[in-house]
Enzyme design. Structure first.
Site, mmCIF file in Angstrom:
data_model
loop_
_atom_site.group_PDB
_atom_site.id
_atom_site.type_symbol
_atom_site.label_atom_id
_atom_site.label_comp_id
_atom_site.label_asym_id
_atom_site.label_seq_id
_atom_site.Cartn_x
_atom_site.Cartn_y
_atom_site.Cartn_z
ATOM 1 N N THR A 142 1.116 -4.135 4.107
ATOM 2 C CA THR A 142 0.785 -4.575 5.808
ATOM 3 C C THR A 142 0.195 -6.052 5.838
ATOM 4 O O THR A 142 0.349 -6.424 6.930
ATOM 5 C CB THR A 142 0.123 -3.365 6.321
ATOM 6 O OG1 THR A 142 -1.299 -3.299 5.634
ATOM 7 C CG2 THR A 142 0.700 -2.017 6.329
ATOM 8 N N ASP A 143 -0.532 -6.441 4.924
ATOM 9 C CA ASP A 143 -1.191 -7.542 4.896
ATOM 10 C C ASP A 143 -0.498 -8.777 5.502
ATOM 11 O O ASP A 143 -0.819 -9.593 6.317
ATOM 12 C CB ASP A 143 -1.879 -8.000 3.346
ATOM 13 C CG ASP A 143 -3.026 -7.382 3.428
ATOM 14 O OD1 ASP A 143 -3.728 -6.447 4.118
ATOM 15 O OD2 ASP A 143 -3.469 -7.478 2.194
ATOM 16 N N THR B 240 0.801 -1.291 -0.036
ATOM 17 C CA THR B 240 0.052 0.102 -0.042
ATOM 18 C C THR B 240 0.925 1.441 -0.057
ATOM 19 O O THR B 240 0.446 2.302 -0.507
ATOM 20 C CB THR B 240 -0.831 -0.142 1.227
ATOM 21 O OG1 THR B 240 -2.012 -1.192 1.175
ATOM 22 C CG2 THR B 240 -1.739 1.208 1.173
ATOM 23 N N SER C 11 1.452 -7.476 -0.615
ATOM 24 C CA SER C 11 2.497 -8.438 0.076
ATOM 25 C C SER C 11 1.636 -9.799 0.306
ATOM 26 O O SER C 11 2.319 -10.857 0.731
ATOM 27 C CB SER C 11 2.523 -7.794 1.570
ATOM 28 O OG SER C 11 1.013 -7.711 2.213
#
Length: 326
Positions: A90-91, A14, A58
């Site tokens: 961030t996932d 992101t 990610s």
């Protein structure tokens, strides 16, 4: 003044995303070099080396790709970098951090960060997180702490950090233990001294498969019954409560644990598995008796990473030792 060296790798996520046109969803598009231009303060803090190693969401990162990133990071430290910063989505940030922490043998800090708002959004948090991450990577009191995650002005240890909200700006926390430090007036304040870390060598094998299944109400055993035939090398179960499964699952676990390692974690999102509290069929005591191991505070996702690395190093007999630490 001779500024320290700092290496930054951009993997995508992101923090690098923007939309191609109005109404389109954001996708990775902004390189690490372009991201660096949004943080002009950095040029006064360090001599920066930045490389875009990928532009991936990610969710699509792989262990093999992360090993190549680790190779790059090792080379930067050998060339004199004071610290290394990695930006990514961030996932899977909590999983990537744990992966690196088991393999990071340097005293130099390895800092991971990302963003919850895309680069093209108003109020994008990527630049601030990147600046904070760089400050942490350059701080002398960040040494010997392994891999850490910096998000929203907080510093989290790789082993405890979790993404606990899907979209909120403050999406990361460390359940039970809390953050290990924070950014305060541009300096890094830690709440604890560095803890002893147990490290692993690079895996000699990368083709091993570790399954992760979650216990749910009235769940069938079809997947469990076929784990061995499917060729898995290990199994992690996100169990109920303190590490529990149904009676039917307990029977299946016993058969599997005779052949491959079986780890039981808690699916709750906080707290640890028990060791000697419950005695019913499918409880932690029952499962331990059937050959499974409890992961303690280690969450199911990080437990899977640990087991993948240990199998890859042919050191799965050390599982209990690693879990005792975690």
């Amino acid at each position: 003044m001779d500024l320290p060296k700092l290496a930054i790798a951009a993997l995508g996520g992101t923090v690098s995303m923007q939309a191609s046109h109005v109404g389109a969803g954001v996708v990775p598009a902004v390189s690490g070099e372009a991201l660096l231009t949004t943080v002009p303060e950095l040029k006064n803090l360090a001599r920066i080396t930045v490389e875009t190693l990928g532009l991936h969401p990610s969710a699509s990162l792989s262990f093999e790709f992360l090993l190549s990133v680790l190779h790059w990071a090792n080379a930067q430290v050998e060339k004199g970098a004071t610290g290394v910063v990695i930006t990514q989505g961030t996932d899977t940030l909590e999983e990537t951090a744990a992966f690196f922490d088991y393999l990071w043998h340097h005293d130099a800090p390895l800092i991971l960060t990302g963003a919850m708002r895309a680069a093209s959004q108003v109020g994008a948090d990527g630049p601030a997180n990147l600046l904070d991450a760089c400050r942490v990577a350059l701080a002398s009191n960040s040494r010997c702490r392994g891999a850490q995650v910096v998000m929203g002005g907080q510093v989290h240890h790789a082993n405890s950090v979790r993404k606990t909200d899907s979209l909120a700006l403050q999406a990361f926390s460390s359940p039970v233990v809390g953050p290990t430090g924070m950014l305060l007036e541009d300096s890094v304040r830690y709440f604890h001294e560095p803890s002893q870390r147990k490290l692993l060598p690079l895996p000699q094998r990368t083709t091993q498969a570790i399954a992760l299944l979650e216990s749910t109400l009235s769940a069938e055993t079809l997947l469990l019954d076929n784990i061995l035939d499917l060729g898995y090398d290990g199994l992690v179960i996100a169990g109920f409560g303190a590490g529990h499964v149904s009676e039917q699952w307990a029977d299946a676990v016993e058969k599997i644990a005779r052949k491959i390692p079986v780890l039981i974690a808690t699916r709750t999102g906080s707290g640890a598995t028990a060791q000697a509290s419950y005695g019913f069929t499918g409880s932690e005591m029952d499962l331990i008796g059937r050959g499974a191991l409890m992961t303690g505070f280690l969450c199911p996702r990080k437990a899977r990473i640990l087991l993948w690395l240990l199998v890859g190093c042919q050191r799965q007999d050390e599982l209990a030792c690693f879990l005792a630490r975690d």
